[in-house]
Motif scaffolding. Structure first.
Motif, PDB file in Angstrom:
ATOM      1  N   GLY A 112      44.338  54.825-100.453  1.00 31.87           N
ATOM      2  CA  GLY A 112      45.210  54.313 -99.296  1.00 31.87           C
ATOM      3  C   GLY A 112      46.388  53.500-100.001  1.00 31.87           C
ATOM      4  O   GLY A 112      46.441  53.459-101.016  1.00 31.87           O
ATOM      5  N   ARG A 113      47.326  52.957 -99.183  1.00 35.86           N
ATOM      6  CA  ARG A 113      48.458  52.327 -99.806  1.00 35.86           C
ATOM      7  C   ARG A 113      48.261  50.937-100.137  1.00 35.86           C
ATOM      8  O   ARG A 113      48.941  50.630-101.004  1.00 35.86           O
ATOM      9  CB  ARG A 113      49.307  52.221 -98.494  1.00 35.86           C
ATOM     10  CG  ARG A 113      49.968  53.467 -98.030  1.00 35.86           C
ATOM     11  CD  ARG A 113      51.267  53.419 -96.940  1.00 35.86           C
ATOM     12  NE  ARG A 113      51.805  54.474 -96.642  1.00 35.86           N
ATOM     13  CZ  ARG A 113      51.715  55.522 -95.600  1.00 35.86           C
ATOM     14  NH1 ARG A 113      50.480  55.295 -95.222  1.00 35.86           N
ATOM     15  NH2 ARG A 113      52.158  56.478 -95.563  1.00 35.86           N
ATOM     16  N   GLU A 124      48.508  58.542 -98.434  1.00 32.11           N
ATOM     17  CA  GLU A 124      46.992  58.416 -98.269  1.00 32.11           C
ATOM     18  C   GLU A 124      46.355  59.439 -98.337  1.00 32.11           C
ATOM     19  O   GLU A 124      46.690  60.560 -97.637  1.00 32.11           O
ATOM     20  CB  GLU A 124      46.564  57.611 -96.943  1.00 32.11           C
ATOM     21  CG  GLU A 124      47.280  56.247 -97.058  1.00 32.11           C
ATOM     22  CD  GLU A 124      46.984  55.327 -95.768  1.00 32.11           C
ATOM     23  OE1 GLU A 124      46.657  54.000 -96.100  1.00 32.11           O
ATOM     24  OE2 GLU A 124      46.571  56.130 -94.902  1.00 32.11           O
ATOM     25  N   SER A 165      44.180  54.503 -93.330  1.00 31.42           N
ATOM     26  CA  SER A 165      45.398  53.937 -92.544  1.00 31.42           C
ATOM     27  C   SER A 165      44.677  53.294 -91.261  1.00 31.42           C
ATOM     28  O   SER A 165      45.513  52.289 -90.722  1.00 31.42           O
ATOM     29  CB  SER A 165      46.278  55.106 -91.821  1.00 31.42           C
ATOM     30  OG  SER A 165      45.525  56.058 -91.463  1.00 31.42           O
ATOM     31  N   SER A 166      43.685  53.556 -90.876  1.00 32.11           N
ATOM     32  CA  SER A 166      43.299  52.851 -89.690  1.00 32.11           C
ATOM     33  C   SER A 166      42.502  51.691 -89.996  1.00 32.11           C
ATOM     34  O   SER A 166      42.199  50.814 -89.003  1.00 32.11           O
ATOM     35  CB  SER A 166      41.772  53.731 -89.031  1.00 32.11           C
ATOM     36  OG  SER A 166      40.948  53.970 -90.136  1.00 32.11           O
ATOM     37  N   GLN A 179      44.666  49.176 -90.769  1.00 38.56           N
ATOM     38  CA  GLN A 179      45.701  48.172 -90.460  1.00 38.56           C
ATOM     39  C   GLN A 179      45.317  47.017 -89.590  1.00 38.56           C
ATOM     40  O   GLN A 179      44.631  47.246 -88.422  1.00 38.56           O
ATOM     41  CB  GLN A 179      46.729  48.823 -89.618  1.00 38.56           C
ATOM     42  CG  GLN A 179      47.731  50.105 -90.471  1.00 38.56           C
ATOM     43  CD  GLN A 179      48.759  50.580 -89.898  1.00 38.56           C
ATOM     44  OE1 GLN A 179      48.987  50.303 -88.724  1.00 38.56           O
ATOM     45  NE2 GLN A 179      49.624  51.569 -90.647  1.00 38.56           N
TER      46      GLN A 179
END
Length: 384
Positions: free
Chosen positions: A69-70, A359, A375-376, A378
């Motif tokens: 992930g980021r 990602e 990403s989900s 956030q």
């Protein structure tokens, strides 16, 4: 004067201490090993990682994944036994449970990771219940589960079984000496404390641990004391009949023989922590924690997971009085007599680095890379 290949073979017979001091120009050729898969060096949010798997069993029972992930990195090593079904299921489901529960709770925490492991166990037992009538030995399929999550400077680890996570850290900021710190506990009946734990859990069962073929085994069958699956050792409804003597219990169990809850570990990462090694027991069977971290510390990052696997294979070959080159030529199945499936992921922690990465999801022994669902997350609180 020895040929180049002769030098290589000779090197592979040197003690493990040799591999800890190999310089940047040394390599171990593995072009002729079709059972070794690797990603030599990839980026994650906090640095780089190296990932490798070698197959020994007829069917690969180690499954594994790295999720990028980021701002987060997830690593999973799942060492199956009795077949690949449980380890493959964990690889397919655990991370998605983690994402779902983190979104529901609105945070990432040790408890969220623990609940994701529990949801995976529940899901696999449901699968066994649906299929055991036509495939009764599904009740005897299980997997170790080692899962680690790095988020906001914290490391969360869940462990069931005898895969292991180790940190390589500097012994003081002015020192270049690397020290191995084992994060997880091995849940294996060969360890005195685990046998005592089993005896305390089952005071009325004098055969809860039995020495068989020179190894302590739970009910004379299995070494690991915590797993995903192994339903027949957890619920009486999954008892296996005498037509499968290897898994048949002469007395019906009254309570679970194996635990189905992971041991949890949380650790703040600091500047002295340089890298993490997540690996199945196929590595640790042949190498000590300190040998592993010294190899990582004293060699180039690129291909370091592959280098660790080859060092373990070389030691396994030595113990079996075989040449490493001959082991590489062995087929899956027959190679199991020398070494186990081995999975290694080395995660470097560059504390000041938070690079912009795509990602993505990567599974061991599979070249396809797919988008990750990190990403989900956030809006989810990190580092709780």
């Amino acid at each position: 004067m020895l040929s180049w290949m002769g030098k290589l073979v000779s090197a592979l017979w040197l003690p493990l201490s040799f591999y800890a001091r190999m310089n940047k120009d040394d390599t171990l050729d593995d072009e002729n090993d079709p059972l070794l898969w690797c990603k030599d060096l990839e980026q994650h949010a906090f640095g780089e990682f190296s990932f490798a798997v070698v197959q020994a069993n007829e069917v690969l029972e180690d499954h594994s994944q790295v999720e990028i992930g980021r701002n987060d990195t997830f690593v999973g090593v799942y060492d199956g036994h009795g077949g690949p079904e449980a380890s493959r299921y964990v690889c397919d489901k655990l991370f998605s449970h983690l994402i779902r529960i983190a979104r529901e709770e609105g945070l990432i925490s040790s408890e969220v990771l623990k609940n994701a492991v529990s949801a995976t166990e529940d899901g696999f037992l449901t699968l066994v219940r649906r299929t055991c009538a036509i495939k009764p030995l599904m009740a005897a399929v299980g997997s170790c589960c080692l899962a680690g999550l790095i988020s906001e400077g914290k490391l969360y680890v869940a462990n069931m079984g005898d895969s292991r996570a180790v940190i390589g850290r500097l012994n003081g900021r002015k020192s270049n000496k690397i020290v191995a710190e084992q994060i997880t506990e091995d849940h294996n009946a060969c360890i005195d404390e685990i046998r005592e734990e089993l005896k305390q859990d089952h005071p009325d069962d004098p055969h809860i641990v039995v020495m068989k073929q020179g190894v302590w085994r739970i009910k004379g069958i299995i070494q690991v004391s915590r797993t995903i699956g192994d339903a027949y050792l957890k619920k009486p409804e999954f008892a296996i009949d005498p037509s499968f003597p290897r898994f048949h219990l002469h007395e019906s169990i009254r309570r679970p023989v194996l635990r189905n809850n992971p041991s949890m570990y949380t650790r703040e990462l600091n500047a002295d922590d340089k890298f993490l090694v997540f690996a199945s027991d196929g590595l640790w069977e042949h190498m000590t924690n300190q040998q592993v971290v010294e190899i990582v510390h004293n060699n180039p990052r690129s291909g370091i997971a592959r280098r660790l696997i080859k060092a373990a294979m070389a030691e396994a070959a030595r113990k079996s009085r075989k040449k490493y080159d001959d082991v590489k030529k062995m087929d899956q199945g027959s190679r199991r007599a020398v070494h186990d499936d081995i999975t290694v992921a080395v995660i470097f922690i560059d504390q000041q680095t938070n690079v912009d990465v795509d990602e993505r999801s990567m599974h061991g022994f599979t070249n396809a890379t797919t988008p990750s669902s990190f990403s989900s997350l956030q809006g989810v609180v990190k580092g709780a």
